[in-house]
Design an enzyme around this catalytic site. Structure first.
Site, short mmCIF file in Angstrom:
data_model
loop_
_atom_site.label_atom_id
_atom_site.label_comp_id
_atom_site.label_asym_id
_atom_site.label_seq_id
_atom_site.Cartn_x
_atom_site.Cartn_y
_atom_site.Cartn_z
N ASP A 1 -46.49 3.79 -30.77
CA ASP A 1 -45.88 5.38 -30.42
C ASP A 1 -44.80 5.08 -29.51
OD1 ASP A 1 -46.23 7.25 -32.30
OD2 ASP A 1 -48.06 7.77 -31.53
N ILE B 1 -41.72 3.65 -30.98
CA ILE B 1 -40.99 4.53 -32.19
C ILE B 1 -40.57 5.73 -31.77
CG2 ILE B 1 -41.97 5.58 -34.54
CD1 ILE B 1 -44.21 3.83 -34.53
N GLU C 1 -46.52 11.57 -33.02
CA GLU C 1 -45.52 11.82 -31.93
C GLU C 1 -44.25 12.13 -32.32
OE1 GLU C 1 -47.40 9.38 -28.25
OE2 GLU C 1 -45.36 9.27 -28.27
N ASP D 1 -40.53 12.57 -31.42
CA ASP D 1 -39.85 12.53 -30.04
C ASP D 1 -38.56 13.35 -30.12
OD1 ASP D 1 -41.44 10.37 -29.13
OD2 ASP D 1 -40.50 9.12 -30.61
N HIS E 1 -29.70 14.49 -46.77
CA HIS E 1 -28.85 14.84 -47.90
C HIS E 1 -27.25 13.93 -47.46
CE1 HIS E 1 -31.08 17.39 -50.18
NE2 HIS E 1 -31.42 18.13 -49.10
N CYS F 1 -28.34 10.26 -51.31
CA CYS F 1 -27.54 10.35 -52.38
C CYS F 1 -26.57 9.09 -51.78
CB CYS F 1 -27.03 11.58 -52.83
SG CYS F 1 -28.04 12.45 -53.49
N SER G 1 -35.88 12.71 -56.49
CA SER G 1 -37.13 13.17 -55.69
C SER G 1 -38.21 12.70 -57.01
CB SER G 1 -37.28 14.77 -55.57
OG SER G 1 -36.94 15.46 -56.75
#
Lengths: 637, 470
Positions: free
Chosen positions: B154, B157, B193, B195, B239, B281, B309
């Site tokens: 973590d 990341i 976690e 962040d 998006h 997209c 989706s």
């Protein structure tokens, strides 16, 4: 630019307009009517589509299987109602509480302007019962409303049963992000209006009501339910609200998608959906639906209790169980197994999707006409129909103006042709000044038409053997007649030196005034505006003094000018209401019409709406209303 | 050489970079050692030519782009020649032995050290709010789940989630985020976690995170503390459109901004290799402007295509995942820390028949052949251990001696006063031609023309007509 500033060309253009005016007017009028009728055909009607992202698909699982429970609730409700003779408030409170809602009541009373036809009473009082289902994991900032109006003649017990069963089912779910208010109102729309006014803390109709003890957040959407029998064949959806206001099209789309998903039979204006758009039958059927909608919208009456919600910027529609399509018989309410479509399932799906909403419904259209449930006509496509009709008035006014102009300003031209009218530069000003008196008088008559019948009905009933309703109508007629008989000072308009000029100027002003009024009306309530235009425009365009006596001949024009603000709206409304009631009796009489209060309320609102278009400076409540409505209209565009 | 000085000044090579045990092997095998000025200049000219020809294949095989040579001249590089631990071992291993066995060992060692990174980082970004974008959060969490399972802790990341789906009141299953229908796989897991969350997920924060321009008060968990031996996985979803990705309905990041951010990262030596994956997209438009070396990019769809989706779930009431990430997740679920799957396998994930959109990838900036790049080079944090029974005699290498000698030299070089460089030649970096000015007649000519006109005018009409002019 050169075309208009060059006098020679201008005169040529003027001559062209004068010569072609009559055919152009006829053409324009016909084009308007034809355009309107063509609205029901596919190039102008578009398929509806969901614009709101949050309600993008019908992908929710409807688990409601409380049909039997709904039926039991409905039976109990009917029994208790019969026993008590009014809304069984105690029973409702108890049941809602047992289902797990926060229950509150609200009592209200209202003095009716006309006596109740069945009970001969002026005072109506009742109690609304509502229960709030609190969203378990969200702040109470937004809410949805499911409402069932209970009137004296429409018991709606099945709707109450379904409401309670749905409440019980919803209570068991944990995914609510908005509070849900289950509202049962007494006296149909009166109760709904009382509750809405108390909820929003306003008082526009002089209703006395107790303040609400429990509140949820801002109402995002509302659904009104009317079911009167255990077996309904289809669900009819009503969208037309007060003064022709419409809910956002997305709400209708939502209902329509769940109709399709569940395989429910859904109707609009009591008409089935045309299946075959390729042949002529489909569009013809949609023309009928469209005309019914236009008449309904033009009446300005709410087509169900949802209509009152629209005034508070709450998107709402009414679902009404219809029992007239016997060939498609479904036992809609009580079906328990999972595959059969029920209105309960559709409602559950709709509420779950509405629960996903993040903002008010605003993505889709607010101004539309519906030729079918899955087709709509947007404002950009239907406005030209009214535009063509109003163009007639414009053309006619242009013709008159050019005639006046040629006679007064172009002396050499006029002299060359007729040689009779001498150049009189002052007559123009004198003519316009002399128009003020007849215009003012006709305005005053319009105002009197708007105010006096309601104010004077009590005086009339005291002195004459008439009922209140008759008094209003008779006063209207009396004022109309008196208005025509008033001296309009038209003799001043008539100028001995140019006999035509007087009425021409008067008619010119009247035409422009009428066109403006109609354009404004059309923008807010297309149906009313279009119907008024379709009937008034030919009359206004054709009317002309025929006899040698100018003063007498000019009064139709004065009528026109007066007609626009007050009387025409009034009389047209009465005519249309009559028509709509005739049409309304075809399937199911509007539940509200029996109670004297509502038509009056509607008239009042309608007149306020008309008035804030026509005479915004006249009436103080009008101002308040228009201020209230202004931002709303802006938003809606 | 201005660039070099810039970096000397702004980012002195010690001691951060020396600690990274940059291996002599990596350097020598890639030919960094004695890159001189002329060489750098030549290489850059060559590079320009190649760019013009768009001969990307050629560029791919060139060992390392010229800029890195410019940035890391011998003197500076040598400072980092403090070989430690395993990599030092490799350095010794790799020097040519005469025997066959030695060359086999060399091959093995080359395999062993082929990625050249020592640590892994992951930046996982979901840019969408609102309940109906549940799938974007699930996408990001599914990648989070995979990288965490494969060993990135973590602390390495950086997870950015724009909305909290697990605790959304509309979630019928609180504290879960599912990626598969029927609640088969809960990607929210037991410990997540996050962040950067909700309104912290902004373009500014994202770019600051990447480029390291973060206020000193920023906690460690919100920093990307990578170095030039870090392999970074950047996964984004949301998006998007042609050339942009929306952040939270209020702002967007463009592909040019993103490319510039990566270039800054490269110049600041914040990564060794970078894997960029985007599921949106028209995702391919986001990587087409990249120009920094050692970037491999994947996207869920081509320009003009929508990413679709997947996994509609009526009980939860939304789509649970996007197609591309769904199949990537299925692919990653099969990966274990020892698996030998390479990037070419990842490129095959989600063909058009499954994805509906056409996933794209870009490898022309990347130095190594994708088939030699393990999935775990980016998705895992694999400590390489190879137990060998053979005895390898480690000989002190002459180059090491040389390097220590150069270290001394560099110390002398550092004695020189440091100067600030000129402005970064941005136009040159992004290979844009300067705009040509339109030809304009000289000012004097125009003045003369006006004078002539006025003279002719007065000649014709006389001075008394002056009042008609003014």
């Amino acid at each position: 630019m050169g075309l208009l500033s060059d006098p020679v060309r201008r005169r040529a253009l003027a001559r062209l307009v004068l010569r072609l005016n009559a055919p152009l007017c006829v053409l324009s009028y016909l084009a308007g009517i034809a355009w309107f009728l063509a609205l029901a055909f596919p190039p102008l009607t578009q398929r509806t589509y969901m614009s709101e992202n949050a309600m993008g698909s019908t992908m929710v699982e409807e688990q409601f299987a409380g049909g039997d429970r709904a039926r039991v609730f409905a039976r109990d409700f009917a029994v208790h109602r019969r026993k008590s003779g009014a809304l069984p408030v105690a029973w409702l409170e108890r049941t809602m509480r047992s289902v797990g809602l926060e229950v509150y009541t609200q009592s209200f009373s209202r003095k009716l302007p006309f006596p109740d036809e069945t009970h001969e009473r002026y005072m109506v009082s009742g109690i609304n019962v509502y229960g709030i289902l609190r969203a378990p994991r969200a702040a109470s900032t937004e809410s949805l409303v499911l409402t069932v109006p209970c009137g004296s003649d429409s018991t709606n017990s099945q709707a109450v049963g379904l409401l309670l069963a749905l409440a019980a089912h919803f209570r068991g779910q944990i995914y609510w992000a908005k509070d849900i208010i289950f509202l049962v109102t007494e006296h149909d729309l009166l109760g709904t209006e009382a509750w809405l006014e108390a909820y929003h803390d306003v008082n526009v109709t002089g209703m006395q009501s107790s303040p609400l003890q429990g509140r949820a957040g801002a109402i995002q959407a509302a659904v009104a339910l009317e079911l009167n029998s255990d077996v309904v064949t289809s669900l009819d959806v009503a969208v037309e609200g007060l003064n022709g206001q419409l809910p956002n099209l997305d709400l209708l789309n939502l209902f329509q998608t769940f109709c399709q998903k569940g395989g429910l039979l859904c109707t609009l204006q009591g008409k089935l959906q045309p299946q075959d758009w390729a042949s002529i039958d489909g569009p013809l059927q949609s023309v009928q639906t469209l005309l019914l909608m236009v008449l309904q919208q033009a009446s300005g009456r709410p087509h169900g209790p949802h209509g009152l919600f629209l005034r508070y910027r709450v998107e709402a529609l009414t679902l009404r169980g219809i029992n007239s399509f016997r060939q498609y018989k479904y036992d809609l309410v009580a079906v328990g197994n999972r595959d059969c479509p029920t209105p309960g399932r559709a409602l559950e799906g709709m509420f779950r999707k509405l629960n996903h909403l993040l903002e008010r419904l605003h993505q889709s259209f607010f101004f539309y006409l519906l030729p079918a449930l899955s087709r709509f006509v947007s404002i950009g496509l239907y406005m030209p129909a009214a535009g063509f009709l109003l163009l007639v008035l414009g053309l006619k006014a242009l013709e008159l103006w050019m005639q006046l102009h040629e006679a007064g300003v172009g002396p050499e031209e006029a002299g060359g042709i007729s040689g009779s009218s001498p150049p009189l530069p002052l007559t123009q000003g004198v003519g316009l000044a002399s128009l003020v008196a007849p215009l003012l008088i006709s305005q005053a008559v319009g105002l009197a038409l708007y105010v006096l019948p309601v104010l004077g009905q009590h005086v009339a009933t005291q002195h004459f053997p008439v009922t209140e309703a008759e008094a209003v109508v008779l006063t209207l007629l009396a004022i109309c007649a008196a208005g025509l008989a008033l001296p309009h000072n038209t003799h001043r308009v008539a100028n001995p030196q140019a006999p035509d000029r007087g009425w021409m100027a008067l008619k010119l002003v009247a035409l422009i005034y009428l066109a403006l009024q109609l354009a404004c009306t059309t923008l807010t309530n297309f149906s009313l505006g279009f119907l008024l235009a379709a009937t008034m425009v030919p009359a206004a365009a054709l009317v002309k003094p025929s006899g040698p006596r100018c003063p007498l001949g000019s009064w139709p024009a004065v009528c026109c000018s007066r007609g626009a603000p007050g009387s025409s709206a009034c009389s047209a409304w009465h005519l249309l209401t009559f028509l709509v009631r005739l049409l309304g009796s075809r399937s199911e009489a509007p539940a509200a019409s029996a109670l004297g209060g509502e038509p009056w309320m509607d008239t009042w609102d309608m007149e306020l709406a008309r008035a804030d278009l026509a005479q915004p400076q006249v009436h103080t409540p009008t101002l308040a209303i228009s201020a209230h409505r202004g931002p709303e209209l802006c938003l809606r565009r | 050489m201005e660039l070099k000085k810039t970096f000397n000044v702004l980012y002195p090579p010690c001691p951060d970079y020396t600690g990274n045990s940059r291996s002599a092997e990596a350097r020598t095998s890639k030919g960094w050692g004695g890159a001189g000025l002329e060489e750098a200049g030549q290489a850059s000219r060559e590079k320009k030519k190649k760019k013009k020809k768009k001969n990307r294949a050629a560029l791919r095989h060139s060992p390392r782009p010229s800029r890195c040579r410019k940035l890391k001249p011998a003197s500076m590089v040598d400072s980092c020649f403090v070989s430690q631990g395993l990599t030092a071992l490799a350095a010794f291993l790799l020097f040519p032995f005469d025997s066959l066995a030695a060359s086999q060992i060399e091959d093995q060692a080359e395999q062993f050290f082929r990625s050249g990174h020592t640590n892994n980082w992951a930046v996982l970004v979901c840019t969408s709010r609102f309940w109906f974008n549940y799938r974007h959060v699930a996408n990001t969490l599914s990648v989070y789940r995979s990288v965490k399972r494969l060993g990135i802790p973590d602390s390495h990341i950086v997870l950015m989630l724009a909305d909290d789906m697990a605790c959304n009141p509309r979630n019928p299953k609180p504290a879960t985020v599912f990626s598969h229908k029927n609640m088969e796989l809960n990607v929210y897991g037991d410990d997540v976690e996050v962040d950067y969350r909700s309104y912290e997920v902004t373009v500014e924060n994202f770019l600051r995170l990447l480029t390291g321009r973060i206020p000193s008060s920023t906690p460690r968990s919100k920093r990307l503390l990578s170095d030039d031996r870090s392999n970074i996985l950047i996964y984004m979803t949301g998006h998007g459109g042609n050339g942009f990705l929306k952040f939270q309905d209020s702002e967007e990041i463009t592909n040019i901004e993103l490319a510039d951010a990566f270039e800054q990262m490269w110049q600041k030596r914040r990564y060794n290799e970078l894997l960029f994956i985007i599921d949106t997209c028209q995702g391919a438009s986001m990587y087409e402007r990249f120009y920094s070396p050692n970037i491999m990019a994947l996207a869920s769809s081509q320009v003009g295509e929508d990413s679709l989706s997947h996994q509609p779930d009526p009980a939860i009431g939304v789509h649970l995942m996007d197609r591309y990430t769904f199949y990537v997740l299925e692919f990653l679920e099969e990966i274990n820390p020892a698996s030998q799957m390479n990037m070419n396998d990842l490129f095959q994930v989600c063909p058009k028949s499954l994805c509906v959109s056409t996933p794209g990838h870009r490898t022309d900036l990347f130095q190594r052949d994708p088939k030699n790049v393990l999935i775990t080079d980016f998705f895992g944090s694999v400590r390489k251990v190879e137990i060998t029974t053979e005895t390898i005699s480690l000989q002190p290498d002459s180059r090491i001696m040389e390097s220590s000698y150069k270290e001394d030299q560099m110390d002398e070089e550092l004695m020189e006063p440091l100067k600030y460089a000129e402005q970064l030649p941005v136009a040159q970096i992004i290979h844009q031609k300067p705009k040509l000015k339109d030809w304009h007649p000289p000012g004097g000519f125009i003045l003369g023309l006006w004078a002539l006109i006025i003279m002719v005018f007065f000649k014709t009409y006389g001075i008394k007509h002056m009042k008609f002019i003014f």
